[in-house]
Design a protein around this motif. Structure first.
Motif, PDB file in Angstrom:
ATOM      1  N   SER A  36       6.719  40.054 -25.564  1.00 29.31           N
ATOM      2  CA  SER A  36       6.859  38.989 -24.812  1.00 29.31           C
ATOM      3  C   SER A  36       5.071  38.740 -24.698  1.00 29.31           C
ATOM      4  O   SER A  36       5.038  37.494 -25.133  1.00 29.31           O
ATOM      5  N   PHE A  37       4.778  40.131 -24.714  1.00 27.23           N
ATOM      6  CA  PHE A  37       2.857  40.634 -25.011  1.00 27.23           C
ATOM      7  C   PHE A  37       2.780  40.300 -26.563  1.00 27.23           C
ATOM      8  O   PHE A  37       1.832  39.003 -26.651  1.00 27.23           O
ATOM      9  N   THR A  38       3.696  40.572 -27.228  1.00 23.74           N
ATOM     10  CA  THR A  38       2.882  40.059 -28.576  1.00 23.74           C
ATOM     11  C   THR A  38       2.913  38.059 -29.338  1.00 23.74           C
ATOM     12  O   THR A  38       2.003  38.356 -29.527  1.00 23.74           O
ATOM     13  N   LEU A  39       3.856  37.591 -28.639  1.00 25.55           N
ATOM     14  CA  LEU A  39       4.156  36.355 -28.742  1.00 25.55           C
ATOM     15  C   LEU A  39       3.290  35.293 -28.095  1.00 25.55           C
ATOM     16  O   LEU A  39       2.106  34.458 -28.377  1.00 25.55           O
ATOM     17  N   PHE A  95      17.521  37.498 -30.056  1.00 23.62           N
ATOM     18  CA  PHE A  95      16.222  38.205 -29.961  1.00 23.62           C
ATOM     19  C   PHE A  95      15.611  38.454 -30.494  1.00 23.62           C
ATOM     20  O   PHE A  95      15.169  39.070 -31.506  1.00 23.62           O
ATOM     21  N   ILE A  96      16.629  39.787 -31.186  1.00 25.09           N
ATOM     22  CA  ILE A  96      16.067  40.693 -32.888  1.00 25.09           C
ATOM     23  C   ILE A  96      16.304  39.699 -34.237  1.00 25.09           C
ATOM     24  O   ILE A  96      15.247  40.272 -34.290  1.00 25.09           O
ATOM     25  N   SER A  97      16.813  38.809 -34.164  1.00 21.21           N
ATOM     26  CA  SER A  97      16.656  38.129 -35.475  1.00 21.21           C
ATOM     27  C   SER A  97      14.930  37.380 -35.312  1.00 21.21           C
ATOM     28  O   SER A  97      14.788  37.108 -36.430  1.00 21.21           O
ATOM     29  N   GLY A  98      14.444  37.242 -34.016  1.00 22.67           N
ATOM     30  CA  GLY A  98      13.660  36.288 -33.414  1.00 22.67           C
ATOM     31  C   GLY A  98      12.338  37.195 -34.420  1.00 22.67           C
ATOM     32  O   GLY A  98      11.275  36.835 -34.857  1.00 22.67           O
ATOM     33  N   MET A  99      12.620  38.659 -34.115  1.00 23.46           N
ATOM     34  CA  MET A  99      11.956  39.300 -33.828  1.00 23.46           C
ATOM     35  C   MET A  99      11.495  40.260 -34.733  1.00 23.46           C
ATOM     36  O   MET A  99      10.667  40.373 -36.431  1.00 23.46           O
ATOM     37  N   VAL A 100      12.392  39.445 -36.226  1.00 23.46           N
ATOM     38  CA  VAL A 100      12.643  40.096 -37.330  1.00 23.46           C
ATOM     39  C   VAL A 100      12.002  38.923 -38.591  1.00 23.46           C
ATOM     40  O   VAL A 100      10.776  39.464 -38.821  1.00 23.46           O
ATOM     41  N   LEU A 101      12.223  37.631 -37.836  1.00 23.40           N
ATOM     42  CA  LEU A 101      10.784  36.697 -38.628  1.00 23.40           C
ATOM     43  C   LEU A 101       9.886  36.978 -38.426  1.00 23.40           C
ATOM     44  O   LEU A 101       9.109  36.227 -38.905  1.00 23.40           O
ATOM     45  N   LEU A 102       9.122  37.331 -36.865  1.00 23.35           N
ATOM     46  CA  LEU A 102       7.932  37.572 -36.567  1.00 23.35           C
ATOM     47  C   LEU A 102       7.150  38.748 -38.012  1.00 23.35           C
ATOM     48  O   LEU A 102       6.245  38.659 -37.857  1.00 23.35           O
ATOM     49  N   GLY A 103       8.196  39.543 -37.898  1.00 26.17           N
ATOM     50  CA  GLY A 103       7.675  40.400 -38.946  1.00 26.17           C
ATOM     51  C   GLY A 103       7.152  40.171 -39.881  1.00 26.17           C
ATOM     52  O   GLY A 103       6.501  40.301 -40.761  1.00 26.17           O
ATOM     53  N   VAL A 104       8.775  39.493 -40.281  1.00 23.93           N
ATOM     54  CA  VAL A 104       8.031  39.260 -41.782  1.00 23.93           C
ATOM     55  C   VAL A 104       7.530  38.062 -41.713  1.00 23.93           C
ATOM     56  O   VAL A 104       6.044  37.973 -42.654  1.00 23.93           O
ATOM     57  N   SER A 106       4.964  37.666 -40.768  1.00 23.77           N
ATOM     58  CA  SER A 106       2.952  37.880 -40.238  1.00 23.77           C
ATOM     59  C   SER A 106       2.944  38.678 -40.960  1.00 23.77           C
ATOM     60  O   SER A 106       1.555  38.726 -41.622  1.00 23.77           O
ATOM     61  N   LEU A 107       3.775  39.362 -41.916  1.00 19.66           N
ATOM     62  CA  LEU A 107       3.712  40.186 -42.135  1.00 19.66           C
ATOM     63  C   LEU A 107       3.280  39.093 -44.190  1.00 19.66           C
ATOM     64  O   LEU A 107       2.404  39.597 -45.040  1.00 19.66           O
ATOM     65  N   ALA A 108       3.739  37.996 -44.067  1.00 18.10           N
ATOM     66  CA  ALA A 108       3.407  36.934 -45.452  1.00 18.10           C
ATOM     67  C   ALA A 108       1.992  36.044 -44.800  1.00 18.10           C
ATOM     68  O   ALA A 108       0.926  36.316 -46.040  1.00 18.10           O
ATOM     69  N   GLY A 109       1.831  35.852 -43.649  1.00 21.42           N
ATOM     70  CA  GLY A 109       0.393  35.916 -43.304  1.00 21.42           C
ATOM     71  C   GLY A 109      -0.758  36.265 -43.585  1.00 21.42           C
ATOM     72  O   GLY A 109      -1.832  35.801 -44.016  1.00 21.42           O
ATOM     73  N   GLY A 110      -0.529  38.189 -43.335  1.00 20.82           N
ATOM     74  CA  GLY A 110      -1.503  38.917 -43.750  1.00 20.82           C
ATOM     75  C   GLY A 110      -1.739  38.737 -45.417  1.00 20.82           C
ATOM     76  O   GLY A 110      -2.840  38.946 -45.226  1.00 20.82           O
ATOM     77  N   LEU A 111      -0.964  38.792 -45.869  1.00 24.91           N
ATOM     78  CA  LEU A 111      -0.916  38.346 -47.327  1.00 24.91           C
ATOM     79  C   LEU A 111      -1.085  37.244 -47.664  1.00 24.91           C
ATOM     80  O   LEU A 111      -1.882  37.145 -49.266  1.00 24.91           O
ATOM     81  N   ALA A 112      -1.426  36.236 -47.233  1.00 24.42           N
ATOM     82  CA  ALA A 112      -1.814  34.858 -47.734  1.00 24.42           C
ATOM     83  C   ALA A 112      -2.843  34.756 -48.201  1.00 24.42           C
ATOM     84  O   ALA A 112      -3.625  35.418 -47.603  1.00 24.42           O
ATOM     85  N   THR A 113      -2.513  34.065 -49.643  1.00 28.83           N
ATOM     86  CA  THR A 113      -3.798  33.807 -50.593  1.00 28.83           C
ATOM     87  C   THR A 113      -4.708  32.720 -50.478  1.00 28.83           C
ATOM     88  O   THR A 113      -5.221  31.511 -51.125  1.00 28.83           O
ATOM     89  N   ALA A 124       6.624  30.528 -39.132  1.00 32.10           N
ATOM     90  CA  ALA A 124       7.729  31.410 -38.563  1.00 32.10           C
ATOM     91  C   ALA A 124       7.066  32.147 -37.598  1.00 32.10           C
ATOM     92  O   ALA A 124       7.775  32.266 -36.700  1.00 32.10           O
ATOM     93  N   GLN A 125       6.363  32.526 -37.564  1.00 32.39           N
ATOM     94  CA  GLN A 125       5.028  32.682 -35.558  1.00 32.39           C
ATOM     95  C   GLN A 125       5.729  31.920 -34.569  1.00 32.39           C
ATOM     96  O   GLN A 125       6.361  32.034 -33.370  1.00 32.39           O
ATOM     97  N   GLY A 126       5.755  31.052 -35.368  1.00 33.96           N
ATOM     98  CA  GLY A 126       6.245  29.844 -34.093  1.00 33.96           C
ATOM     99  C   GLY A 126       7.872  29.274 -33.572  1.00 33.96           C
ATOM    100  O   GLY A 126       8.201  29.485 -32.802  1.00 33.96           O
ATOM    101  N   LEU A 127       8.261  29.158 -34.717  1.00 31.16           N
ATOM    102  CA  LEU A 127       9.780  29.840 -34.554  1.00 31.16           C
ATOM    103  C   LEU A 127      10.204  30.773 -33.792  1.00 31.16           C
ATOM    104  O   LEU A 127      11.421  31.030 -33.233  1.00 31.16           O
TER     105      LEU A 127
END
Length: 482
Positions: A36-39, A95-104, A106-113, A124-127
């Motif tokens: 919850s804090f991370t979101l 809950f677990i599926s949502g955290m998987v989506l958050l991780g994926v 976030s990784l894509a966002g950090g690598l975005a060009t 993905a983070q919003g969903l």
């Protein structure tokens, strides 16, 4: 039945009330609060970095708002849908599926060009937020029985979520200045991994409700309605309420909500059974929550504008100024269960919003003198404590009296109130400030101050109006019959 048997049964609730958390409950609480804090941090962590992101990824100035809007649309638009999905298909799984989506994501966002990848990552983070937040809340309410333990858990959850909004602005500034804005995305990846590793064994839930189908027409209608409402509100904040893309979607969203109501009246497996919306504590509890979130988050926006435009603070300096607000929200979350235990959730909302109104009204004393920061620090700390007490009171009120199999629906409604409140407040305050500046004809520090003071006055009035409405119309909720 003997008198001793009767006495033991009467004493059982009191014993349960005073029991401490088990080791497993503590682990569950850590996992859920971490998520919850991370979101909550994700709502604001990119705000101060938007200009730099635009320059590096290729967003034009007028399209920068979509980095925040894409997230807000999905976080608010899909939360009620996912809240019901959690009830039907399993909160733990969602809950677990949502955290998987958050991780994926976030990784894509950090690598975005380039912009498209970044926007997909924010979607993905919003969903993930729309899925994880109601699932986590319903796992929390079903892991802790109604009473002191649940109040304490909700208090901690509320304080960390509110602190997350403030921490996001500070952390975003620090990461952007010291490392790179990309770390605002990357920081979510290890958090998601931690939760994904420990959640499968730690989290448990009761058997899912069998024979219940998802109300697809209702789900589609309310999701489209919420998407239109949030889009209209964010457009109003950027372009003004006269823009067709502001009032047009708002009008369409309102019509769809009316359609949704009639669909739910005629549907056997309704997404939101009308009988639940007619429960006094559900309806008025969520109204209180929406206004509590709208007033405090929009006040942060107003004061951020004041600190930068009038006192000349940098974005990072303005963000750091709200550290005391973060401390106040944490303290409010800790104190709220004790206050609720003494005066009840209804009176906690009333007292919290009244104190918040007084603290906000004291900000009418600020001016162009740099010493005004003292008033802001004291006021936001007191207001943060009061606001969080009211928010926890709203959470307790709006989740009381429902059986476990409907807690996903209850927490979906509270999450929707939270997201819409956060989205709604800023455009309203922005319009007040813009109108006041326009009256004076020029964008000077004095004119901005005039607009800020007008917005602060309206904000304080909304707080006191909330307290009055709850005092007049909210009735004490009944305990769920499980």
């Amino acid at each position: 039945m003997t008198q001793n048997d009767v006495s033991s049964r009467l004493d059982a609730p009191a014993a349960a009330e005073s029991s401490r958390m088990s080791g497993k409950q503590r682990l569950i609480l850590i996992l859920l609060l971490t998520a919850s804090f991370t979101l909550a941090v994700d709502f604001s962590i990119l705000n101060v970095a938007l200009p730099r992101i635009g320059a590096e990824v290729g967003f034009s100035l007028e399209h920068l708002q979509w980095i925040a809007t894409a997230f807000a649309l999905c976080a608010a638009g899909f939360t009620l849908f996912f809240g019901r999905v959690a009830d039907i298909f399993g909160r733990k799984r969602l809950f677990i599926s949502g955290m998987v989506l958050l991780g994926v994501g976030s990784l894509a966002g950090g690598l975005a060009t380039e912009p498209v990848t970044l926007l997909i990552a924010r979607i993905a983070q919003g969903l993930a937020t729309a899925a994880v937040t109601p699932a986590a809340l319903s796992l929390l309410t079903t892991s802790f029985p109604e009473g002191k333990l649940r109040d304490k858990a909700l208090g901690l959850n509320g304080s960390l979520m509110a602190a997350g909004f403030t921490a996001g602005a500070i952390l975003g500034g620090l990461l952007t200045d010291l490392l790179s804005w990309r770390w605002a995305f990357f920081i979510n990846v290890p958090v998601a991994l931690f939760v994904i590793i420990f959640a499968p064994k730690a989290l448990t839930e009761a058997a899912k409700k069998t024979g219940t189908k998802l109300d697809l027409p209702g789900a589609i209608t309310v999701t489209l309605a919420l998407l239109l409402l949030v889009f209209g509100l964010t457009t109003a904040g950027a372009s003004g309420w006269g823009d067709f893309y502001a009032w047009g979607p708002l009008a369409a969203g309102a019509v769809l909500l009316l359609v949704f109501y009639f669909i739910e009246r005629r549907t056997t497996n309704a997404l939101v059974p009308v009988i639940i919306l007619k429960r006094n504590n559900i309806s008025w509890g969520n109204i209180a929550g929406l206004l509590a979130f709208a007033t405090e988050t929009s006040l942060v926006f107003v004061l951020t504008l004041y600190l930068q435009e009038v006192l000349g603070y940098t974005p990072l300096g303005a963000g750091l100024s709200f550290a005391v607000l973060g401390l106040g929200t944490v303290l409010g979350g800790i104190l709220a269960p004790r206050i609720i235990g003494k005066i009840g959730s209804k009176n906690t909302i009333i007292v919290g919003m009244t104190v918040q109104a007084a603290a906000t009204a004291s900000l009418l004393l600020i001016g162009t003198n740099p010493s005004s920061i003292v008033i802001i620090l004291i006021s936001t700390f007191i207001g943060g404590v009061a606001n969080l007490a009211a928010i926890v009171g709203f959470m307790v009120t709006a989740t009381t009296g429902l059986p476990n199999e409907e807690q996903g629906l209850a927490t979906g409604l509270t999450t929707m109130s939270q997201q819409v409140g956060i989205t709604m407040g800023i455009p309203v305050m922005s319009t007040i400030i813009t109108a006041a500046v326009a009256v004076h004809g020029s964008h000077t520090a004095d004119n901005v101050l005039s607009g800020v003071l007008s917005a602060i006055g309206i904000n304080a009035l909304l707080c006191i109006a909330t307290a009055l409405l709850i005092g007049l119309f909210l009735r004490k909720p009944k305990t769920a019959q499980l």
